[in-house]
Design an enzyme around this catalytic site. Structure first.
Site, PDB file in Angstrom:
ATOM      1  N   LYS A  67     -23.073  -5.162 -75.599  1.00 13.81           N
ATOM      2  CA  LYS A  67     -22.907  -6.020 -76.750  1.00 13.81           C
ATOM      3  C   LYS A  67     -21.539  -5.955 -76.950  1.00 13.81           C
ATOM      4  O   LYS A  67     -21.932  -6.985 -78.368  1.00 13.81           O
ATOM      5  CB  LYS A  67     -23.545  -3.839 -78.009  1.00 13.81           C
ATOM      6  CG  LYS A  67     -22.642  -3.747 -79.268  1.00 13.81           C
ATOM      7  CD  LYS A  67     -23.374  -2.762 -79.072  1.00 13.81           C
ATOM      8  CE  LYS A  67     -22.956  -3.344 -81.406  1.00 13.81           C
ATOM      9  NZ  LYS A  67     -22.558  -1.558 -82.385  1.00 13.81           N
ATOM     10  N   LYS A 110     -10.902  -5.212 -82.284  1.00 10.80           N
ATOM     11  CA  LYS A 110     -12.162  -4.807 -81.129  1.00 10.80           C
ATOM     12  C   LYS A 110     -12.687  -5.709 -79.789  1.00 10.80           C
ATOM     13  O   LYS A 110     -12.544  -5.925 -78.946  1.00 10.80           O
ATOM     14  CB  LYS A 110     -13.140  -3.882 -81.610  1.00 10.80           C
ATOM     15  CG  LYS A 110     -14.314  -2.932 -80.824  1.00 10.80           C
ATOM     16  CD  LYS A 110     -14.134  -2.267 -80.915  1.00 10.80           C
ATOM     17  CE  LYS A 110     -15.304  -1.685 -79.829  1.00 10.80           C
ATOM     18  NZ  LYS A 110     -15.122  -0.238 -79.223  1.00 10.80           N
ATOM     19  N   THR A 156     -19.140  -1.056 -84.762  1.00  9.52           N
ATOM     20  CA  THR A 156     -18.541  -2.158 -83.859  1.00  9.52           C
ATOM     21  C   THR A 156     -19.633  -3.421 -84.338  1.00  9.52           C
ATOM     22  O   THR A 156     -20.780  -3.200 -84.062  1.00  9.52           O
ATOM     23  CB  THR A 156     -18.912  -2.076 -82.290  1.00  9.52           C
ATOM     24  OG1 THR A 156     -17.541  -1.076 -81.925  1.00  9.52           O
ATOM     25  CG2 THR A 156     -18.849  -3.335 -81.753  1.00  9.52           C
TER      26      THR A 156
HETATM   27  P1  NAD Z   1     -25.708   5.699 -82.271  1.00 13.72           P
HETATM   28  O1  NAD Z   1     -27.173   5.204 -82.091  1.00 13.72           O
HETATM   29  O2  NAD Z   1     -25.715   7.518 -81.500  1.00 13.72           O
HETATM   30  O3  NAD Z   1     -25.783   6.920 -83.109  1.00 13.72           O
HETATM   31  C1  NAD Z   1     -25.792   5.622 -84.775  1.00 13.72           C
HETATM   32  C2  NAD Z   1     -26.341   6.846 -85.476  1.00 13.72           C
HETATM   33  O4  NAD Z   1     -27.326   5.703 -86.911  1.00 13.72           O
HETATM   34  C3  NAD Z   1     -28.215   7.377 -85.172  1.00 13.72           C
HETATM   35  O5  NAD Z   1     -27.900   9.068 -85.403  1.00 13.72           O
HETATM   36  C4  NAD Z   1     -29.161   6.259 -85.771  1.00 13.72           C
HETATM   37  O6  NAD Z   1     -29.835   7.425 -86.647  1.00 13.72           O
HETATM   38  C5  NAD Z   1     -28.488   5.834 -86.940  1.00 13.72           C
HETATM   39  N1  NAD Z   1     -28.655   5.384 -88.149  1.00 13.72           N
HETATM   40  C6  NAD Z   1     -29.088   4.041 -87.495  1.00 13.72           C
HETATM   41  N2  NAD Z   1     -30.003   3.647 -88.710  1.00 13.72           N
HETATM   42  C7  NAD Z   1     -29.309   4.076 -90.850  1.00 13.72           C
HETATM   43  C8  NAD Z   1     -29.818   4.608 -91.608  1.00 13.72           C
HETATM   44  N3  NAD Z   1     -29.793   2.772 -91.341  1.00 13.72           N
HETATM   45  N4  NAD Z   1     -29.526   5.084 -92.465  1.00 13.72           N
HETATM   46  C9  NAD Z   1     -28.839   6.246 -91.340  1.00 13.72           C
HETATM   47  N5  NAD Z   1     -28.424   6.122 -90.415  1.00 13.72           N
HETATM   48  C10 NAD Z   1     -28.739   5.223 -89.564  1.00 13.72           C
HETATM   49  O7  NAD Z   1     -24.411   4.988 -81.475  1.00 13.72           O
HETATM   50  P2  NAD Z   1     -23.386   5.479 -80.979  1.00 13.72           P
HETATM   51  O8  NAD Z   1     -23.165   5.565 -79.922  1.00 13.72           O
HETATM   52  O9  NAD Z   1     -22.509   6.825 -81.793  1.00 13.72           O
HETATM   53  O10 NAD Z   1     -22.290   4.626 -81.840  1.00 13.72           O
HETATM   54  C11 NAD Z   1     -21.858   4.715 -82.887  1.00 13.72           C
HETATM   55  C12 NAD Z   1     -21.445   2.750 -83.090  1.00 13.72           C
HETATM   56  O11 NAD Z   1     -20.187   3.344 -82.720  1.00 13.72           O
HETATM   57  C13 NAD Z   1     -21.821   1.607 -82.170  1.00 13.72           C
HETATM   58  O12 NAD Z   1     -21.558  -0.079 -83.265  1.00 13.72           O
HETATM   59  C14 NAD Z   1     -21.066   1.262 -81.040  1.00 13.72           C
HETATM   60  O13 NAD Z   1     -21.403   0.089 -80.634  1.00 13.72           O
HETATM   61  C15 NAD Z   1     -19.128   2.389 -81.736  1.00 13.72           C
HETATM   62  N6  NAD Z   1     -18.870   2.547 -80.537  1.00 13.72           N
HETATM   63  C16 NAD Z   1     -19.834   3.687 -79.798  1.00 13.72           C
HETATM   64  C17 NAD Z   1     -18.871   4.667 -78.438  1.00 13.72           C
HETATM   65  C18 NAD Z   1     -19.508   5.222 -77.933  1.00 13.72           C
HETATM   66  O14 NAD Z   1     -19.407   5.594 -76.563  1.00 13.72           O
HETATM   67  N7  NAD Z   1     -20.383   5.255 -78.147  1.00 13.72           N
HETATM   68  C19 NAD Z   1     -17.028   3.658 -78.497  1.00 13.72           C
HETATM   69  C20 NAD Z   1     -17.254   3.187 -79.173  1.00 13.72           C
HETATM   70  C21 NAD Z   1     -17.488   2.656 -80.549  1.00 13.72           C
END
Ligand code: NAD
Length: 292
Positions: free
Chosen positions: A237, A162, A87
């Site tokens: 967010k 979204k 997102t």
């Molecule tokens: P998270 O923080 O658990 O995972 C993000 C991952 O990206 C981490 O493991 C981090 O180490 C990695 N990362 C960061 N910078 C990086 C880079 N330069 N290279 C490689 N890896 C890198 O977050 P999440 O909950 O998995 O969410 C991911 C996305 O999905 C976000 O944009 C969030 O808004 C969206 N989202 C999350 C949810 C939820 O319920 N968690 C629901 C819908 C959408």
């Protein structure tokens, strides 16, 4: 299919594991997260992207997406598709789409709804922006990771869908919670309030499917001490992204703006961080009227 998967956090890890379990060859990269089941790890994002037909990103925000895209696009094979499921702001999605097209790559923005549970179960909903050919390439992967993929138009439209959806969700949750708190103060029983509203014109997903009052309606995070579910900071967010987009598009969104400021106060100064976004109800319960 040969797939690169960058960003293996709470959402990315189960999505990548589901693709591997479905028989795809998945090469992953993350700065910190361990290898999900069935995924081979690479030493860099570019190495994970090299030779893949589709590279999936699941990253925290637009700035990180832009940085990762700049690194992987030169490594990707012409004709490959960059499928961003994070997102992020609409502008970042559209800019990365332009950058991808200039390199002869397809690009899709495909943010999800369904949360960590949906990612693990393979039941996410994808809102997809980008061209038809790229959508057709990605479709079999979207079908493994989710149960529904809606093609919303050109690049950026997935993110637009979204944040518009989640702006409605945030506003509606606040309205539902403040109405329950008012009902309490008027001596109206919560079950009676639910029974009326859930079958009357005030009904909504927040009331009928995700009721913020414990013990009322279907099981929801309210019945589990407001453990998320969908955390208040993730709602914040998305509301901030909606207001950033509204400013950029010169759109008047007073309710979205107020919802963003209420969730900001809740998360940053009122112990809302780490609680489900429906914990707005106990917040309202504790407050009296404040004249502005
Ligand atoms: P998270 O923080 O658990 O995972 C993000 C991952 O990206 C981490 O493991 C981090 O180490 C990695 N990362 C960061 N910078 C990086 C880079 N330069 N290279 C490689 N890896 C890198 O977050 P999440 O909950 O998995 O969410 C991911 C996305 O999905 C976000 O944009 C969030 O808004 C969206 N989202 C999350 C949810 C939820 O319920 N968690 C629901 C819908 C959408």
């Amino acid at each position: 299919m040969q797939i690169g998967f960058i960003g293996l956090g709470n959402m990315g890890a189960p999505m990548a594991a589901n693709l591997a379990a479905a028989g795809h060859a998945v090469t992953g990269f993350d700065l910190t997260a361990p290898a999900p089941q069935g995924v081979t790890m690479a030493d860099s994002a570019a190495a994970a992207a090299k030779g893949a037909a589709v590279v999936i990103t699941m990253l925290p925000n637009g700035a990180i997406l832009r940085a990762v895209a700049t690194e992987i696009i030169p490594a990707m094979a012409p004709g490959a598709v960059l499928l961003d499921c994070s997102t992020v702001d609409v502008a970042s999605a559209r800019d990365v789409a332009v950058q991808s097209a200039a390199a002869g790559l397809g690009f899709l923005d495909a943010p999800v709804s369904g949360g960590v549970g949906g990612a693990a179960a393979g039941t996410l909903t994808f809102m997809v922006g980008g061209d038809e050919a790229a959508f057709a390439t990605a479709r079999p992967l979207l079908d493994v990771m989710g149960q529904k993929a809606v093609h919303c138009g050109p690049a950026g439209n997935g993110q637009a869908a979204k944040i518009c959806n989640n702006m409605i969700l945030g506003v509606t949750m606040i309205a539902t919670c403040e109405a329950f708190a008012l009902a309490d103060k008027l001596g109206l029983d919560r079950q009676a309030m639910y029974d009326v509203v859930s079958t009357s014109s005030g009904y909504s997903w927040t009331m009928n499917a995700y009721c913020p009052a414990p013990g009322v309606g279907p099981k929801s995070p309210a019945d589990n001490d407001y453990k998320p579910g969908f955390a208040a900071e993730l709602m914040l967010k998305d509301l901030r992204l909606s207001q950033q987009a509204a400013v950029g598009a010169d759109a008047d969104t007073p309710m979205g703006q107020l919802a963003a400021s209420l969730y900001e106060a809740f998360v940053e100064t009122e112990d809302g961080r780490g609680r489900d976004f429906s914990a707005m109800l106990p917040r309202f319960e504790q407050r009296g009227r404040r004249e502005s």
